[in-house]
Scaffold this motif. Structure first.
Motif, PDB file in Angstrom:
ATOM      1  N   VAL A 100      55.276 -10.759   0.102  1.00 19.73           N
ATOM      2  CA  VAL A 100      54.814  -9.391   0.331  1.00 19.73           C
ATOM      3  C   VAL A 100      53.901  -9.333   1.552  1.00 19.73           C
ATOM      4  N   THR A 101      54.070  -8.289   2.329  1.00 18.56           N
ATOM      5  CA  THR A 101      53.174  -7.997   3.439  1.00 18.56           C
ATOM      6  C   THR A 101      52.733  -6.544   3.346  1.00 18.56           C
ATOM      7  N   THR A 102      51.605  -6.252   3.971  1.00 23.71           N
ATOM      8  CA  THR A 102      51.039  -4.906   3.964  1.00 23.71           C
ATOM      9  C   THR A 102      50.930  -4.396   5.390  1.00 23.71           C
ATOM     10  N   VAL A 103      51.322  -3.155   5.604  1.00 20.77           N
ATOM     11  CA  VAL A 103      51.190  -2.517   6.913  1.00 20.77           C
ATOM     12  C   VAL A 103      50.244  -1.331   6.774  1.00 20.77           C
ATOM     13  N   LEU A 104      49.137  -1.378   7.508  1.00 18.49           N
ATOM     14  CA  LEU A 104      48.220  -0.244   7.584  1.00 18.49           C
ATOM     15  C   LEU A 104      48.599   0.557   8.824  1.00 18.49           C
ATOM     16  N   ARG A 105      48.979   1.799   8.608  1.00 11.56           N
ATOM     17  CA  ARG A 105      49.497   2.621   9.698  1.00 11.56           C
ATOM     18  C   ARG A 105      48.411   2.983  10.699  1.00 11.56           C
ATOM     19  N   SER A 106      48.800   3.041  11.956  1.00 18.88           N
ATOM     20  CA  SER A 106      47.882   3.456  13.013  1.00 18.88           C
ATOM     21  C   SER A 106      47.324   4.841  12.719  1.00 18.88           C
ATOM     22  N   LEU A 107      46.027   5.003  12.927  1.00 22.53           N
ATOM     23  CA  LEU A 107      45.403   6.304  12.704  1.00 22.53           C
ATOM     24  C   LEU A 107      45.789   7.315  13.776  1.00 22.53           C
ATOM     25  N   THR A 108      46.319   6.830  14.895  1.00 21.61           N
ATOM     26  CA  THR A 108      46.715   7.733  15.979  1.00 21.61           C
ATOM     27  C   THR A 108      48.219   7.948  16.030  1.00 21.61           C
ATOM     28  N   GLY A 109      48.955   7.262  15.160  1.00 24.44           N
ATOM     29  CA  GLY A 109      50.407   7.391  15.168  1.00 24.44           C
ATOM     30  C   GLY A 109      51.091   6.550  16.225  1.00 24.44           C
ATOM     31  N   ASP A 110      50.353   5.662  16.873  1.00 26.82           N
ATOM     32  CA  ASP A 110      50.908   4.799  17.911  1.00 26.82           C
ATOM     33  C   ASP A 110      51.786   3.730  17.267  1.00 26.82           C
ATOM     34  N   SER A 111      53.055   3.684  17.637  1.00 28.98           N
ATOM     35  CA  SER A 111      53.956   2.683  17.073  1.00 28.98           C
ATOM     36  C   SER A 111      54.158   1.494  18.007  1.00 28.98           C
ATOM     37  N   GLY A 112      53.495   1.513  19.153  1.00 30.51           N
ATOM     38  CA  GLY A 112      53.756   0.494  20.162  1.00 30.51           C
ATOM     39  C   GLY A 112      52.888  -0.738  20.068  1.00 30.51           C
ATOM     40  N   ARG A 113      51.768  -0.678  19.301  1.00 30.98           N
ATOM     41  CA  ARG A 113      50.832  -1.804  19.255  1.00 30.98           C
ATOM     42  C   ARG A 113      50.495  -2.139  17.801  1.00 30.98           C
ATOM     43  N   ALA A 114      50.469  -3.415  17.509  1.00 28.78           N
ATOM     44  CA  ALA A 114      50.102  -3.855  16.162  1.00 28.78           C
ATOM     45  C   ALA A 114      49.413  -5.206  16.240  1.00 28.78           C
ATOM     46  N   VAL A 115      48.528  -5.439  15.299  1.00 25.14           N
ATOM     47  CA  VAL A 115      47.889  -6.744  15.149  1.00 25.14           C
ATOM     48  C   VAL A 115      48.279  -7.298  13.789  1.00 25.14           C
ATOM     49  N   SER A 116      48.840  -8.489  13.791  1.00 24.80           N
ATOM     50  CA  SER A 116      49.090  -9.186  12.533  1.00 24.80           C
ATOM     51  C   SER A 116      47.822  -9.957  12.206  1.00 24.80           C
ATOM     52  N   TYR A 117      47.123  -9.480  11.181  1.00 24.82           N
ATOM     53  CA  TYR A 117      45.854 -10.091  10.787  1.00 24.82           C
ATOM     54  C   TYR A 117      46.116 -11.021   9.613  1.00 24.82           C
ATOM     55  N   GLN A 118      45.836 -12.306   9.809  1.00 21.77           N
ATOM     56  CA  GLN A 118      46.051 -13.303   8.763  1.00 21.77           C
ATOM     57  C   GLN A 118      44.730 -13.530   8.017  1.00 21.77           C
ATOM     58  N   SER A 119      44.753 -13.280   6.729  1.00 21.60           N
ATOM     59  CA  SER A 119      43.552 -13.336   5.898  1.00 21.60           C
ATOM     60  C   SER A 119      43.120 -14.772   5.620  1.00 21.60           C
ATOM     61  N   PHE A 120      41.814 -14.949   5.393  1.00 21.66           N
ATOM     62  CA  PHE A 120      41.302 -16.265   4.974  1.00 21.66           C
ATOM     63  C   PHE A 120      41.038 -16.280   3.470  1.00 21.66           C
ATOM     64  N   TYR A 121      41.973 -15.707   2.696  1.00 22.53           N
ATOM     65  CA  TYR A 121      41.740 -15.629   1.255  1.00 22.53           C
ATOM     66  C   TYR A 121      41.753 -16.991   0.565  1.00 22.53           C
ATOM     67  N   ASP A 122      42.377 -18.003   1.142  1.00 24.61           N
ATOM     68  CA  ASP A 122      42.250 -19.398   0.715  1.00 24.61           C
ATOM     69  C   ASP A 122      42.156 -19.566  -0.802  1.00 24.61           C
ATOM     70  N   SER A 123      43.275 -19.444  -1.464  1.00 23.99           N
ATOM     71  CA  SER A 123      43.276 -19.500  -2.923  1.00 23.99           C
ATOM     72  C   SER A 123      44.506 -20.234  -3.429  1.00 23.99           C
ATOM     73  N   LEU A 124      44.386 -20.773  -4.628  1.00 21.45           N
ATOM     74  CA  LEU A 124      45.512 -21.387  -5.322  1.00 21.45           C
ATOM     75  C   LEU A 124      46.064 -20.462  -6.399  1.00 21.45           C
ATOM     76  N   ASP A 125      45.628 -19.207  -6.377  1.00 18.53           N
ATOM     77  CA  ASP A 125      46.061 -18.202  -7.346  1.00 18.53           C
ATOM     78  C   ASP A 125      46.735 -17.057  -6.599  1.00 18.53           C
ATOM     79  N   PRO A 126      48.026 -16.813  -6.836  1.00 20.51           N
ATOM     80  CA  PRO A 126      48.711 -15.718  -6.134  1.00 20.51           C
ATOM     81  C   PRO A 126      48.053 -14.358  -6.339  1.00 20.51           C
ATOM     82  N   ALA A 127      47.322 -14.192  -7.445  1.00 19.30           N
ATOM     83  CA  ALA A 127      46.683 -12.905  -7.722  1.00 19.30           C
ATOM     84  C   ALA A 127      45.574 -12.582  -6.735  1.00 19.30           C
ATOM     85  N   ASP A 128      45.150 -13.565  -5.933  1.00 17.34           N
ATOM     86  CA  ASP A 128      44.086 -13.342  -4.959  1.00 17.34           C
ATOM     87  C   ASP A 128      44.621 -12.946  -3.589  1.00 17.34           C
ATOM     88  N   GLY A 129      45.927 -12.781  -3.454  1.00 16.83           N
ATOM     89  CA  GLY A 129      46.515 -12.441  -2.164  1.00 16.83           C
ATOM     90  C   GLY A 129      46.058 -11.084  -1.664  1.00 16.83           C
TER      91      GLY A 129
END
Length: 450
Positions: A100-129
Motif C-alpha cells: 500500500v502507498t498513500t498519495v497526498l494531493r497537491s493543495l494547488t492542483g499541480d500534477s507535475g511535481r511530487a515528492v516520494s517521502y520514505q518514512s522512518f517508521y522502522d517497525s517489525l509490525d505491519p500495523a505501524d506502517g
C-alpha cells in the motif's frame, strides 16, 4: 486564488498537527504494539488482494485497489485528501506481493511535481506502517509516521504532491534495503498510473527520507536505473540524512549503546524475516528471549529499553563474532549500499557525528564514530564512491555537533531547499573532491566459529 487556498489548507494541516501533538504524550502512554486499533488495522480487507488474476501475471506497480479518505495525524482527520493504493510489487526474495502507498494531493492542483517521502517508521509490525496511520489507526509505533507530518506540511504548503509508500511491505521486513527500493519505485509507478491521484507518467519526482527513510531513498535511487528506468528518467534527485549504509558496521557501532543497542535484535529479526533464514540457533537463551520480545516490535519498543545490550550477550559463546554466522554475513552483504549501483541523479546527504549525545560511545577500528546509530565514515565513503563512479553531482554535509535525533531540524529545511532547486532546474551543487575519507565498504567476510 490558488496561493490563498494553499495557505489556508496548509494552515489547517499545521493546526491539526499542533492539536494532535499535544495529545501525543497521552497516546504514547496508552497505546501499545498490540492495541485493539492495531488488530483492526491488521484485519483491514483493503490490504488483501483477492483478484482472479495471479499477482505474478501483473506488472509491478499495477493498482489493485483504491480508496480515498482524510489524512489523519495521530488519529485525527485533517482537511488534506489522501488517496491510498494497493499495488503489485515484490518482497526481498523477489516474490510477487501486494503493498500500500498513500498519495497526498497537491493543495494547488499541480500534477507535475511530487515528492516520494520514505518514512522512518522502522517497525517489525505491519500495523505501524504509514498508510495505517494516515487512515486513522493508532499504535505506539504508528505515532512515528504521524509525527513525520512536520516534514510533510512544508511540502504540501509549497504545492507538492506527496507519495508515502509502506516501504517495508506487508511483512514489515525491517532493514531490507533492496526491498524498500522496490516498494518505493513500484509505488511511484502505481501513483502515476492511477487516475485517482491526479499524477501522470510525466510527473517529476524527488526522493526524500531520513534514517530508515534514507535507506529506502538511497536504495531506490541506486536501483531505479536498472529496475524502473522510466521512473529514473523522471527523478530530479534524492535528499536524505542519517543514512545506514553497511548494516554490519552499524551493528558493531551500536553494540553496548545505552539507547540504540535494541536495534541489534530488531536487525536480526528483520534480516531473518526478509531473507527467509533462521538465526535463533546461534543465540543463547537470553538472546532468544530478547528475539521473542521484539519479534513484532517497533522502534519505540527498542530505543532505550535494552541499555548496554551487545551481540556477545545474545549469542552462543562460539558465535561471539557475528561474522562467524555465515547466513548473517550473506544477508548483511545483500543490504550493503556500498555494493549497490551508483545513482544517476543528483543527491544530497547529511550526517551527524555526535552519537555520544545518545549514549553511543563506541569507536570501533575501521568503523569509527557516528550519530548514535548511523556511521559517519560509512556515509562519507558512500559519498566518495558515488563521486568517483558517477556523473551526477553530490552534496554532502556532516554535522559534528549533532546526533541522530538532532540532525533532522537542520537537515529538513536544507533538503526542501535542495529539492526546490532541482525541480526549478538549477544546477546541483557538488562537494565531490572535498569529502573526507571514510571506511571500507567491502563485503563482510565470514570467520570460523570459535
Amino acid at each position: 486564488m490558488r496561493k490563498r487556498t494553499s495557505r489556508l489548507l496548509a494552515a489547517a494541516v499545521t493546526a491539526a498537527l499542533t492539536a494532535t501533538t499535544l495529545t501525543a504524550t497521552a497516546t504514547a502512554a496508552t497505546a501499545g504494539p498490540a492495541s485493539a486499533s492495531s488488530a483492526a488495522a491488521a484485519s483491514d480487507p483493503f490490504y488483501s488482494y483477492d483478484g482472479s488474476t495471479p499477482l505474478d501475471s501483473l506488472a509491478p506497480g499495477t493498482v489493485l485497489r483504491t480508496r480515498t479518505l482524510p489524512y489523519h495525524v495521530l488519529g485525527l482527520p485533517t482537511p488534506v485528501t489522501a488517496v491510498q493504493l494497493l499495488y503489485r510489487t515484490a518482497d526481498a526474495q523477489g516474490r510477487p506481493a501486494a503493498n500500500v502507498t498513500t498519495v497526498l494531493r497537491s493543495l494547488t492542483g499541480d500534477s507535475g511535481r511530487a515528492v516520494s517521502y520514505q518514512s522512518f517508521y522502522d517497525s517489525l509490525d505491519p500495523a505501524d506502517g504509514p498508510s495505517r496511520a494516515v487512515a486513522g489507526n493508532l499504535s505506539l509505533g504508528g505515532a512515528i509516521p504521524s509525527a513525520e507530518a512536520i516534514f510533510l506540511v512544508p511540502l504540501l504548503a509549497q504545492g507538492y504532491n506527496v507519495v508515502i509508500p509502506d516501504t517495508e511491505g506487508q511483512s514489515a521486513d525491517f532493514g531490507a534495503g533492496p526491498e524498500y527500493a522496490i516498494t518505493t519505485l513500484d509505488s511511484i509507478r502505481a501513483a502515476t498510473g492511477s487516475p485517482a491521484t491526479g499524477l501522470t507518467p510525466d510527473t517529476r519526482f524527488g526522493l526524500m527520507g531520513y534514517s530508515g527513510g534514507a535507506v529506502a531513498s538511497s536504495w531506490a535511487a541506486a536501483l531505479a536505473p536498472g529496475y524502473a528506468p522510466e521512473v529514473n528518467a523522471r527523478l530530479v534527485g534524492y535528499a536524505e540524512g542519517g543514512l545506514l549504509v553497511d548494516p554490519a558496521h552499524n551493528i558493531r557501532y551500536i553494540d553496548g549503546s545505552l539507547m540504540w543497542s535494541g536495534i541489534i535484535p530488531m536487525a536480526l529479526i528483520g534480516v531473518s524475516r526478509s531473507s527467509g533464514i533462521d538465526l535463533t540457533p546461534y543465540l543463547n537463551d537470553y538472546g532468544r528471549s530478547v528475539y521473542r520480545q521484539l519479534e513484532h516490535a517497533s522502534l519505540t519498543d527498542a530505543l532505550g529499553h535494552y541499555p548496554g545490550l551487545s551481540w556477545k550477550a545474545m549469542a552462543k559463546p562460539q558465535y561471539a563474532d557475528p561474522n562467524s554466522v555465515e547466513p548473517y554475513v550473506a544477508a548483511v552483504n545483500r543490504t550493503n549500499l556500498g555494493s549497490a549501483p551508483t545513482p544517476t541523479v543528483p543527491g544530497y546527504l547529511a550526517q551527524g557525528n555526535a552519537g555520544v549525545l545518545e549514549g553511543t560511545f563506541a569507536n570501533p577500528p575501521g568503523i569509527g564514530t557516528g550519530d548514535g546509530v548511523a556511521v559517519a565514515g560509512d556515509v562519507r565513503a558512500l559519498a566518495r564512491q558515488y563521486c568517483a563512479s558517477g556523473t551526477a553531482a553530490l552534496a554532502y554535509q556532516q554535522y559534528d555537533a549533532l546526533s541522530h535525533f538532532g540532525v533532522p531540524a537542520a537537515w529538513a529545511p536544507q533538503a526542501l531547499a535542495w529539492l526546490n532547486d532541482r525541480f526549478a532546474g538549477r544546477p546541483a551543487p557538488s562537494d565531490c573532491g572535498h569529502i573526507p575519507a571514510g571506511n571500507s565498504l567491502a563485503p563482510q567476510q565470514p570467520v570460523p566459529a570459535s
